[in-house]
Design a protein around this motif. Structure first.
Motif, PDB file in Angstrom:
ATOM      1  N   ASP A  85       0.818  -1.206   0.000  1.00 43.82           N
ATOM      2  CA  ASP A  85       0.000   0.000   0.000  1.00 43.82           C
ATOM      3  C   ASP A  85       0.859   1.266   0.000  1.00 43.82           C
ATOM      4  OD1 ASP A  85      -2.831   0.617  -0.179  1.00 43.82           O
ATOM      5  OD2 ASP A  85      -2.530   1.738   1.683  1.00 43.82           O
ATOM      6  N   CYS A  86       1.973   1.236   0.708  1.00 44.81           N
ATOM      7  CA  CYS A  86       2.872   2.393   0.729  1.00 44.81           C
ATOM      8  C   CYS A  86       3.486   2.597  -0.658  1.00 44.81           C
ATOM      9  CB  CYS A  86       3.959   2.235   1.784  1.00 44.81           C
ATOM     10  SG  CYS A  86       3.320   2.460   3.465  1.00 44.81           S
ATOM     11  N   GLU A  87       3.705   1.513  -1.373  1.00 42.62           N
ATOM     12  CA  GLU A  87       4.210   1.576  -2.740  1.00 42.62           C
ATOM     13  C   GLU A  87       3.150   2.216  -3.656  1.00 42.62           C
ATOM     14  OE1 GLU A  87       7.227  -1.440  -4.882  1.00 42.62           O
ATOM     15  OE2 GLU A  87       5.227  -2.277  -4.528  1.00 42.62           O
ATOM     16  N   ARG A  88       1.903   1.823  -3.456  1.00 42.88           N
ATOM     17  CA  ARG A  88       0.773   2.365  -4.231  1.00 42.88           C
ATOM     18  C   ARG A  88       0.652   3.878  -4.010  1.00 42.88           C
ATOM     19  NH1 ARG A  88      -4.261   4.189  -2.974  1.00 42.88           N
ATOM     20  NH2 ARG A  88      -4.032   3.625  -0.786  1.00 42.88           N
ATOM     21  N   VAL A  89       0.756   4.300  -2.769  1.00 38.98           N
ATOM     22  CA  VAL A  89       0.627   5.714  -2.424  1.00 38.98           C
ATOM     23  C   VAL A  89       1.804   6.511  -3.000  1.00 38.98           C
ATOM     24  CG1 VAL A  89       0.671   7.332  -0.468  1.00 38.98           C
ATOM     25  CG2 VAL A  89      -0.822   5.342  -0.393  1.00 38.98           C
ATOM     26  N   GLY A  90       2.979   5.938  -2.956  1.00 37.00           N
ATOM     27  CA  GLY A  90       4.176   6.561  -3.532  1.00 37.00           C
ATOM     28  C   GLY A  90       4.927   7.470  -2.580  1.00 37.00           C
ATOM     29  N   GLY A  91       6.215   7.639  -2.853  1.00 38.97           N
ATOM     30  CA  GLY A  91       7.071   8.515  -2.051  1.00 38.97           C
ATOM     31  C   GLY A  91       7.345   7.991  -0.654  1.00 38.97           C
ATOM     32  N   MET A  92       7.199   6.679  -0.484  1.00 36.84           N
ATOM     33  CA  MET A  92       7.380   6.083   0.843  1.00 36.84           C
ATOM     34  C   MET A  92       8.340   4.894   0.795  1.00 36.84           C
ATOM     35  SD  MET A  92       3.518   6.295   2.335  1.00 36.84           S
ATOM     36  CE  MET A  92       4.074   5.999   4.002  1.00 36.84           C
ATOM     37  N   ASP A  93       9.401   5.060   0.022  1.00 39.82           N
ATOM     38  CA  ASP A  93      10.364   3.969  -0.191  1.00 39.82           C
ATOM     39  C   ASP A  93      10.960   3.404   1.100  1.00 39.82           C
ATOM     40  OD1 ASP A  93       9.814   4.426  -2.826  1.00 39.82           O
ATOM     41  OD2 ASP A  93      11.772   5.275  -3.329  1.00 39.82           O
ATOM     42  N   GLU A  94      11.217   4.280   2.061  1.00 42.47           N
ATOM     43  CA  GLU A  94      11.803   3.845   3.340  1.00 42.47           C
ATOM     44  C   GLU A  94      10.852   2.882   4.053  1.00 42.47           C
ATOM     45  OE1 GLU A  94      13.226   5.670   7.637  1.00 42.47           O
ATOM     46  OE2 GLU A  94      12.464   7.055   6.118  1.00 42.47           O
ATOM     47  N   CYS A  95       9.579   3.216   4.043  1.00 45.49           N
ATOM     48  CA  CYS A  95       8.561   2.395   4.680  1.00 45.49           C
ATOM     49  C   CYS A  95       8.402   1.058   3.937  1.00 45.49           C
ATOM     50  CB  CYS A  95       7.234   3.152   4.710  1.00 45.49           C
ATOM     51  SG  CYS A  95       6.174   2.656   6.070  1.00 45.49           S
ATOM     52  N   VAL A  96       8.386   1.118   2.629  1.00 45.33           N
ATOM     53  CA  VAL A  96       8.253  -0.088   1.803  1.00 45.33           C
ATOM     54  C   VAL A  96       9.394  -1.063   2.099  1.00 45.33           C
ATOM     55  CG1 VAL A  96       8.258  -0.987  -0.571  1.00 45.33           C
ATOM     56  CG2 VAL A  96       6.969   1.078  -0.042  1.00 45.33           C
ATOM     57  N   ALA A  97      10.619  -0.566   2.076  1.00 43.53           N
ATOM     58  CA  ALA A  97      11.800  -1.404   2.314  1.00 43.53           C
ATOM     59  C   ALA A  97      11.800  -1.988   3.725  1.00 43.53           C
ATOM     60  CB  ALA A  97      13.068  -0.590   2.080  1.00 43.53           C
ATOM     61  N   MET A  98      11.454  -1.165   4.697  1.00 46.84           N
ATOM     62  CA  MET A  98      11.435  -1.600   6.098  1.00 46.84           C
ATOM     63  C   MET A  98      10.380  -2.678   6.317  1.00 46.84           C
ATOM     64  SD  MET A  98      13.117  -0.787   8.861  1.00 46.84           S
ATOM     65  CE  MET A  98      13.106  -2.498   9.349  1.00 46.84           C
ATOM     66  N   CYS A  99       9.175  -2.461   5.770  1.00 45.52           N
ATOM     67  CA  CYS A  99       8.091  -3.433   5.929  1.00 45.52           C
ATOM     68  C   CYS A  99       8.435  -4.767   5.257  1.00 45.52           C
ATOM     69  CB  CYS A  99       6.785  -2.886   5.367  1.00 45.52           C
ATOM     70  SG  CYS A  99       5.996  -1.660   6.443  1.00 45.52           S
ATOM     71  N   ARG A 100       9.082  -4.704   4.094  1.00 46.49           N
ATOM     72  CA  ARG A 100       9.467  -5.936   3.389  1.00 46.49           C
ATOM     73  C   ARG A 100      10.497  -6.724   4.182  1.00 46.49           C
ATOM     74  NH1 ARG A 100       9.328  -3.519  -2.570  1.00 46.49           N
ATOM     75  NH2 ARG A 100       7.110  -3.894  -2.951  1.00 46.49           N
ATOM     76  N   ALA A 101      11.488  -6.032   4.738  1.00 48.70           N
ATOM     77  CA  ALA A 101      12.529  -6.687   5.534  1.00 48.70           C
ATOM     78  C   ALA A 101      11.931  -7.319   6.790  1.00 48.70           C
ATOM     79  CB  ALA A 101      13.620  -5.687   5.906  1.00 48.70           C
ATOM     80  N   CYS A 102      11.019  -6.604   7.427  1.00 50.90           N
ATOM     81  CA  CYS A 102      10.374  -7.100   8.642  1.00 50.90           C
ATOM     82  C   CYS A 102       9.490  -8.309   8.322  1.00 50.90           C
ATOM     83  CB  CYS A 102       9.565  -5.987   9.295  1.00 50.90           C
ATOM     84  SG  CYS A 102       8.936  -6.431  10.935  1.00 50.90           S
ATOM     85  N   ALA A 103       8.742  -8.225   7.221  1.00 53.00           N
ATOM     86  CA  ALA A 103       7.863  -9.333   6.814  1.00 53.00           C
ATOM     87  C   ALA A 103       8.666 -10.604   6.578  1.00 53.00           C
ATOM     88  CB  ALA A 103       7.093  -8.953   5.551  1.00 53.00           C
ATOM     89  N   GLU A 104       9.795 -10.463   5.901  1.00 54.07           N
ATOM     90  CA  GLU A 104      10.647 -11.609   5.596  1.00 54.07           C
ATOM     91  C   GLU A 104      11.189 -12.248   6.875  1.00 54.07           C
ATOM     92  OE1 GLU A 104      14.803 -12.429   3.226  1.00 54.07           O
ATOM     93  OE2 GLU A 104      13.676 -10.618   2.687  1.00 54.07           O
ATOM     94  N   SER A 105      11.656 -11.426   7.785  1.00 54.49           N
ATOM     95  CA  SER A 105      12.189 -11.911   9.047  1.00 54.49           C
ATOM     96  C   SER A 105      11.104 -12.582   9.905  1.00 54.49           C
ATOM     97  CB  SER A 105      12.830 -10.743   9.815  1.00 54.49           C
ATOM     98  OG  SER A 105      13.433 -11.204  11.001  1.00 54.49           O
ATOM     99  N   CYS A 106       9.935 -11.962   9.957  1.00 54.93           N
ATOM    100  CA  CYS A 106       8.824 -12.515  10.750  1.00 54.93           C
ATOM    101  C   CYS A 106       8.313 -13.816  10.154  1.00 54.93           C
ATOM    102  CB  CYS A 106       7.693 -11.496  10.867  1.00 54.93           C
ATOM    103  SG  CYS A 106       7.970 -10.311  12.207  1.00 54.93           S
ATOM    104  N   ARG A 107       8.292 -13.900   8.830  1.00 53.74           N
ATOM    105  CA  ARG A 107       7.868 -15.135   8.153  1.00 53.74           C
ATOM    106  C   ARG A 107       8.762 -16.297   8.574  1.00 53.74           C
ATOM    107  NH1 ARG A 107       7.914 -12.856   3.173  1.00 53.74           N
ATOM    108  NH2 ARG A 107       5.990 -11.705   3.414  1.00 53.74           N
ATOM    109  N   ALA A 108      10.064 -16.033   8.630  1.00 53.27           N
ATOM    110  CA  ALA A 108      11.037 -17.060   9.050  1.00 53.27           C
ATOM    111  C   ALA A 108      10.845 -17.439  10.519  1.00 53.27           C
ATOM    112  CB  ALA A 108      12.449 -16.562   8.795  1.00 53.27           C
ATOM    113  N   MET A 109      10.548 -16.458  11.356  1.00 51.39           N
ATOM    114  CA  MET A 109      10.339 -16.727  12.796  1.00 51.39           C
ATOM    115  C   MET A 109       9.058 -17.532  13.033  1.00 51.39           C
ATOM    116  SD  MET A 109      12.878 -15.768  14.579  1.00 51.39           S
ATOM    117  CE  MET A 109      12.137 -16.229  16.131  1.00 51.39           C
ATOM    118  N   ALA A 110       8.078 -17.323  12.184  1.00 50.39           N
ATOM    119  CA  ALA A 110       6.781 -17.999  12.351  1.00 50.39           C
ATOM    120  C   ALA A 110       6.843 -19.459  11.884  1.00 50.39           C
ATOM    121  CB  ALA A 110       5.705 -17.255  11.563  1.00 50.39           C
ATOM    122  N   ALA A 111       7.822 -19.772  11.039  1.00 51.83           N
ATOM    123  CA  ALA A 111       7.938 -21.111  10.445  1.00 51.83           C
ATOM    124  C   ALA A 111       8.195 -22.186  11.502  1.00 51.83           C
ATOM    125  CB  ALA A 111       9.039 -21.124   9.403  1.00 51.83           C
TER     126      ALA A 111
END
Length: 109
Positions: A83-109
């Motif tokens: 959604d932050c990508e859709r809105v635009g101008g929020m690259d920092e948020c997009v990158a941070m959320c993606r990194a967190c999602a990846e890490s949390c996905r691994a922790m949940a496994a």
């Protein structure tokens, strides 16, 4: 059960994502207006920040329930990044959320 290196890294990512989402929503989004303050987008950012904080908290108190919070956190972070990508101008948020999602996905496994 001791905190693993993977868990320590995930806690840091969750806390960073919490800071990023809350900070961007309250500053960047509120000041930019328009699409940045659409209720759906703004609520998603608030939900993401809170879920990240909760996931970090659950890992810090070392409860096996962190698998559930991390699974939900990964889902919300992925949605927030999109959604932050859709809105635009929020690259920092997009990158941070993606990194967190990846890490949390691994922790949940």
């Amino acid at each position: 059960m001791a905190q693993t290196e993977q868990m320590t890294r995930c806690i840091e990512l969750c806390l960073s994502c919490y800071r990023t989402c809350l900070g961007m929503a309250m500053n960047h989004c509120l000041e930019t207006g328009g699409k940045h303050v659409e209720p759906r987008h703004f609520r998603l950012m608030m939900a993401c920040a809170e879920m990240c904080r909760t996931s970090a908290h659950f890992m810090l108190i070392n409860t096996p329930h962190h698998k559930h919070t991390c699974r939900e956190c990964a889902e919300i972070c992925a949605e927030c990044a999109k959604d932050c990508e859709r809105v635009g101008g929020m690259d920092e948020c997009v990158a941070m959320c993606r990194a967190c999602a990846e890490s949390c996905r691994a922790m949940a496994a």
